[in-house]
Motif scaffolding. Structure first.
Motif, PDB file in Angstrom:
ATOM      1  N   TYR A  60       0.954   3.861  -3.220  1.00 44.06           N
ATOM      2  CA  TYR A  60       0.609   5.095  -2.860  1.00 44.06           C
ATOM      3  C   TYR A  60       1.568   6.185  -3.143  1.00 44.06           C
ATOM      4  O   TYR A  60       1.474   7.071  -4.044  1.00 44.06           O
ATOM      5  CB  TYR A  60       0.213   5.338  -1.241  1.00 44.06           C
ATOM      6  CG  TYR A  60      -0.231   6.852  -1.387  1.00 44.06           C
ATOM      7  CD1 TYR A  60      -1.370   7.022  -1.246  1.00 44.06           C
ATOM      8  CD2 TYR A  60       0.266   7.747  -1.051  1.00 44.06           C
ATOM      9  CE1 TYR A  60      -2.334   8.259  -0.382  1.00 44.06           C
ATOM     10  CE2 TYR A  60      -0.041   9.171  -0.314  1.00 44.06           C
ATOM     11  CZ  TYR A  60      -1.396   9.144  -0.225  1.00 44.06           C
ATOM     12  OH  TYR A  60      -2.446  10.469  -0.061  1.00 44.06           O
ATOM     13  N   LEU A  61       3.040   6.040  -2.517  1.00 42.40           N
ATOM     14  CA  LEU A  61       3.713   6.823  -3.404  1.00 42.40           C
ATOM     15  C   LEU A  61       3.736   7.151  -4.975  1.00 42.40           C
ATOM     16  O   LEU A  61       4.344   8.306  -4.875  1.00 42.40           O
ATOM     17  CB  LEU A  61       4.992   6.656  -2.573  1.00 42.40           C
ATOM     18  CG  LEU A  61       4.938   6.598  -1.093  1.00 42.40           C
ATOM     19  CD1 LEU A  61       6.569   6.179  -0.721  1.00 42.40           C
ATOM     20  CD2 LEU A  61       5.380   7.658  -0.751  1.00 42.40           C
ATOM     21  N   GLN A  75      -0.288  14.130   3.207  1.00 41.52           N
ATOM     22  CA  GLN A  75      -1.171  13.317   2.352  1.00 41.52           C
ATOM     23  C   GLN A  75      -1.083  11.307   2.573  1.00 41.52           C
ATOM     24  O   GLN A  75      -2.446  11.011   2.787  1.00 41.52           O
ATOM     25  CB  GLN A  75      -0.991  13.096   0.732  1.00 41.52           C
ATOM     26  CG  GLN A  75      -1.301  14.484   0.174  1.00 41.52           C
ATOM     27  CD  GLN A  75      -0.828  15.139  -1.181  1.00 41.52           C
ATOM     28  OE1 GLN A  75      -2.109  14.081  -1.703  1.00 41.52           O
ATOM     29  NE2 GLN A  75      -0.736  15.604  -1.730  1.00 41.52           N
ATOM     30  N   PHE A  76      -0.387  10.502   2.714  1.00 37.46           N
ATOM     31  CA  PHE A  76       0.205   9.422   2.801  1.00 37.46           C
ATOM     32  C   PHE A  76      -0.416   9.182   5.024  1.00 37.46           C
ATOM     33  O   PHE A  76      -1.315   7.949   4.439  1.00 37.46           O
ATOM     34  CB  PHE A  76       1.266   8.839   3.286  1.00 37.46           C
ATOM     35  CG  PHE A  76       0.845   6.885   2.785  1.00 37.46           C
ATOM     36  CD1 PHE A  76       0.451   6.314   2.545  1.00 37.46           C
ATOM     37  CD2 PHE A  76       2.366   6.908   3.679  1.00 37.46           C
ATOM     38  CE1 PHE A  76       1.036   4.971   2.865  1.00 37.46           C
ATOM     39  CE2 PHE A  76       2.159   6.092   4.741  1.00 37.46           C
ATOM     40  CZ  PHE A  76       1.490   5.021   4.052  1.00 37.46           C
ATOM     41  N   TYR A 111       0.951   9.107  -6.240  1.00 43.78           N
ATOM     42  CA  TYR A 111       0.106   9.742  -5.676  1.00 43.78           C
ATOM     43  C   TYR A 111       1.258  10.989  -6.406  1.00 43.78           C
ATOM     44  O   TYR A 111       0.902  11.902  -6.261  1.00 43.78           O
ATOM     45  CB  TYR A 111       0.507  10.682  -4.275  1.00 43.78           C
ATOM     46  CG  TYR A 111      -1.061   9.892  -3.891  1.00 43.78           C
ATOM     47  CD1 TYR A 111      -1.906  11.049  -3.783  1.00 43.78           C
ATOM     48  CD2 TYR A 111      -1.988   8.234  -3.913  1.00 43.78           C
ATOM     49  CE1 TYR A 111      -3.298  11.405  -3.723  1.00 43.78           C
ATOM     50  CE2 TYR A 111      -2.971   8.598  -3.290  1.00 43.78           C
ATOM     51  CZ  TYR A 111      -3.819   9.550  -4.006  1.00 43.78           C
ATOM     52  OH  TYR A 111      -5.230   9.787  -3.016  1.00 43.78           O
ATOM     53  N   TRP A 113      -4.546   9.827   3.947  1.00 43.07           N
ATOM     54  CA  TRP A 113      -4.379   8.244   4.378  1.00 43.07           C
ATOM     55  C   TRP A 113      -5.118   7.347   4.696  1.00 43.07           C
ATOM     56  O   TRP A 113      -5.527   6.365   4.267  1.00 43.07           O
ATOM     57  CB  TRP A 113      -4.433   7.896   2.419  1.00 43.07           C
ATOM     58  CG  TRP A 113      -5.126   7.512   1.503  1.00 43.07           C
ATOM     59  CD1 TRP A 113      -6.533   7.397   1.207  1.00 43.07           C
ATOM     60  CD2 TRP A 113      -4.450   5.396   1.869  1.00 43.07           C
ATOM     61  NE1 TRP A 113      -5.892   5.766   0.744  1.00 43.07           N
ATOM     62  CE2 TRP A 113      -5.395   4.249   0.708  1.00 43.07           C
ATOM     63  CE3 TRP A 113      -3.342   4.914   2.956  1.00 43.07           C
ATOM     64  CZ2 TRP A 113      -5.236   3.515   0.893  1.00 43.07           C
ATOM     65  CZ3 TRP A 113      -2.784   3.514   2.198  1.00 43.07           C
ATOM     66  CH2 TRP A 113      -4.086   2.411   2.048  1.00 43.07           C
ATOM     67  N   LEU A 114      -3.516   7.018   5.165  1.00 44.05           N
ATOM     68  CA  LEU A 114      -3.512   4.803   6.547  1.00 44.05           C
ATOM     69  C   LEU A 114      -4.462   5.792   7.042  1.00 44.05           C
ATOM     70  O   LEU A 114      -5.223   4.553   7.540  1.00 44.05           O
ATOM     71  CB  LEU A 114      -2.358   5.594   6.613  1.00 44.05           C
ATOM     72  CG  LEU A 114      -1.974   4.398   7.093  1.00 44.05           C
ATOM     73  CD1 LEU A 114      -1.964   2.583   6.761  1.00 44.05           C
ATOM     74  CD2 LEU A 114       0.035   4.186   7.648  1.00 44.05           C
ATOM     75  N   SER A 129       0.615  -1.310   0.059  1.00 47.83           N
ATOM     76  CA  SER A 129       0.402  -0.063  -0.149  1.00 47.83           C
ATOM     77  C   SER A 129       0.937   0.897   0.126  1.00 47.83           C
ATOM     78  O   SER A 129       0.524   2.154  -0.895  1.00 47.83           O
ATOM     79  CB  SER A 129      -0.837  -0.254   1.132  1.00 47.83           C
ATOM     80  OG  SER A 129      -2.052  -1.035   1.297  1.00 47.83           O
ATOM     81  N   THR A 130       1.700   0.668   0.543  1.00 46.46           N
ATOM     82  CA  THR A 130       2.869   2.624   0.970  1.00 46.46           C
ATOM     83  C   THR A 130       3.862   2.791  -0.126  1.00 46.46           C
ATOM     84  O   THR A 130       3.485   4.402  -1.273  1.00 46.46           O
ATOM     85  CB  THR A 130       3.884   2.529   2.104  1.00 46.46           C
ATOM     86  OG1 THR A 130       3.176   1.924   3.058  1.00 46.46           O
ATOM     87  CG2 THR A 130       4.585   3.384   1.974  1.00 46.46           C
TER      88      THR A 130
END
Length: 313
Positions: free
Chosen positions: A24-25, A64-65, A28, A68-69, A20-21
Motif C-alpha cells: 500500500y505504501l 488513507q491506509f 499509493y 482502506w484497512l 499489504s502495508t
C-alpha cells in the motif's frame, strides 16, 4: 497440534498485514498523476484536483491506509478507478480461472516429479542422468517461450488444441480441459524437472540412513522399504518443494495468461499495472498472499501428519 496450527495461523496473518502495508505504501506513494490518467490529457487542473479529492488521494497517506484497512477487513476493497467495478467482483470472476490452472499444474507437477524423482534415486544410471540434464534445460527455458512454441506446434501447425481462450468447467468439462492443456504444460515443464531433482536428492538422503539398512537386513522387500518407510520421511522436503512450486506457478500464470488470452488474475494484474488501477492491484496482492498462506498452512499440516517431528520444529 492445536498450538502448531495456531503458530502457523498467527504467522500467516502477520505476513498478510506486513505485505499489504508495504505494498500500500509503495503503490499509493506514486499516485500523483492517476487523476490525469483517468480523465485524459485534455482535463483541466481544476478537474484533476476535483478527481483527486473524489478518490481521496488528497488526504494524508496514513489516513488513507487506515480507511482502506478497515474496509478490507470487512471484505470491501473499493472499486476500480477506471471501470468503477467493485474489486471483489473483478476478483471473484478471475480467481476460479487462475486457480483451476495453477492447481492442475501443481497436481501434475506433484505426480510426475514424484515418480521421476523416486525412480532416479532408486535406479540411478541413465535415468538419473537424463533427469538431471532435463532439469537444467527445463529450468533455463522461459515459460513464455515454451508457451509460444506449444501454440505454434499444437494449435497452429496441427490444430489439435485451441490457441487462446478459456472454457469454464461447468460449461464444458472437455472444453475446459482442452483450453488448459497447453497453459498447464507451459507452466509445469520447468517445474517438474526442478521438483524431480529435489525429490531425488531427498530420497537419496533417506535411503542412506542407518534405519533403511536395518530394514533391508530384516528381509523387508525393496518396495516396502521405499514406499512404506523411506518415502514417508522424504515427504517433508518434497512437500516444501511443492509449496514453493505453487508460489512460482502463481507468478508464472501472469505471463502465461497473457500468452493464451486467459481471463484470470494474471491478465487482470497486467492491465491494472499498466493503467495504474491501485484498488485492483491491492486486491490482487491481498488475494495472492492469502492463497500462499493457505497453501503453506495445508503443506505444514500435511508435513506434520506425515512426519510428527515437523510439529515440534
Amino acid at each position: 497440534m492445536i498450538s502448531f496450527l495456531a503458530r502457523r495461523l498467527l504467522s500467516g496473518v502477520a505476513l498478510i498485514f506486513v505485505i499489504s502495508t508495504i505494498t500500500y505504501l509503495l503503490v499509493y506513494s506514486s499516485t500523483g498523476e492517476v487523476a490525469r490518467n483517468i480523465l485524459g490529457e485534455s482535463a483541466t487542473a481544476e478537474q484533476v484536483a476535483e478527481k483527486t479529492a473524489q478518490l481521496g488521494l488528497d488526504r494524508p497517506l496514513l489516513t488513507q491506509f487506515i480507511d482502506w484497512l478497515g474496509n478490507a477487513l470487512t471484505g470491501d476493497f473499493g472499486v476500480s478507478w477506471f471501470s468503477s467495478e467493485p474489486v471483489t467482483s473483478a476478483l471473484a470472476a478471475r480467481i476460479p480461472v487462475t486457480l483451476s490452472m495453477v492447481i492442475t499444474a501443481v497436481v501434475v507437477t506433484a505426480i510426475l516429479s514424484t515418480i521421476l524423482g523416486i525412480s532416479a534415486a532408486v535406479r540411478g544410471g541413465w535415468l538419473d542422468r537424463v533427469i538431471q540434464f532435463v532439469s537444467v534445460i527445463g529450468f533455463s527455458l522461459p515459460n513464455f517461450w515454451v508457451a509460444l512454441m506449444l501454440v505454434l506446434t499444437f494449435a497452429i501447425s496441427f490444430s489439435w488444441l485451441p490457441a487462446t481462450g478459456y472454457v469454464p468447467f461447468e460449461e464444458s468439462p472437455i472444453g475446459w480441459a482442452a483450453t488448459l492443456m497447453l497453459p498447464v504444460t507451459a507452466l509445469v515443464l520447468g517445474g517438474i524437472a526442478s521438483a524431480a531433482q529435489q525429490i531425488r536428492g531427498a530420497t537419496i538422503d533417506v535411503l542412506r540412513q542407518d534405519y533403511v539398512r536395518t530394514l533391508r537386513a530384516r528381509g523387508l522387500s525393496e518396495g516396502s522399504v521405499i514406499y512404506r518407510h523411506a518415502l514417508r520421511n522424504a515427504a517433508s522436503p518434497a512437500l516444501t518443494v511443492l509449496s514453493l512450486q505453487f508460489i512460482a506457478l502463481l507468478g508464472g500464470a501472469v505471463v502465461i495468461e497473457r500468452v493464451f488470452a486467459i481471463p484470470g488474475l494474471g491478465s487482470l494484474t497486467v492491465n491494472a499495472a499498466l493503467l495504474g488501477d491501485v484498488p485492483i492491484l491491492m486486491g490482487i496482492v491481498v488475494v495472492m498472499v492469502v492463497l500462499v498462506v493457505i497453501v503453506n498452512l495445508i503443506i505444514d499440516i500435511a508435513a506434520g501428519w506425515v512426519n510428527p517431528k515437523v510439529r515440534v520444529q
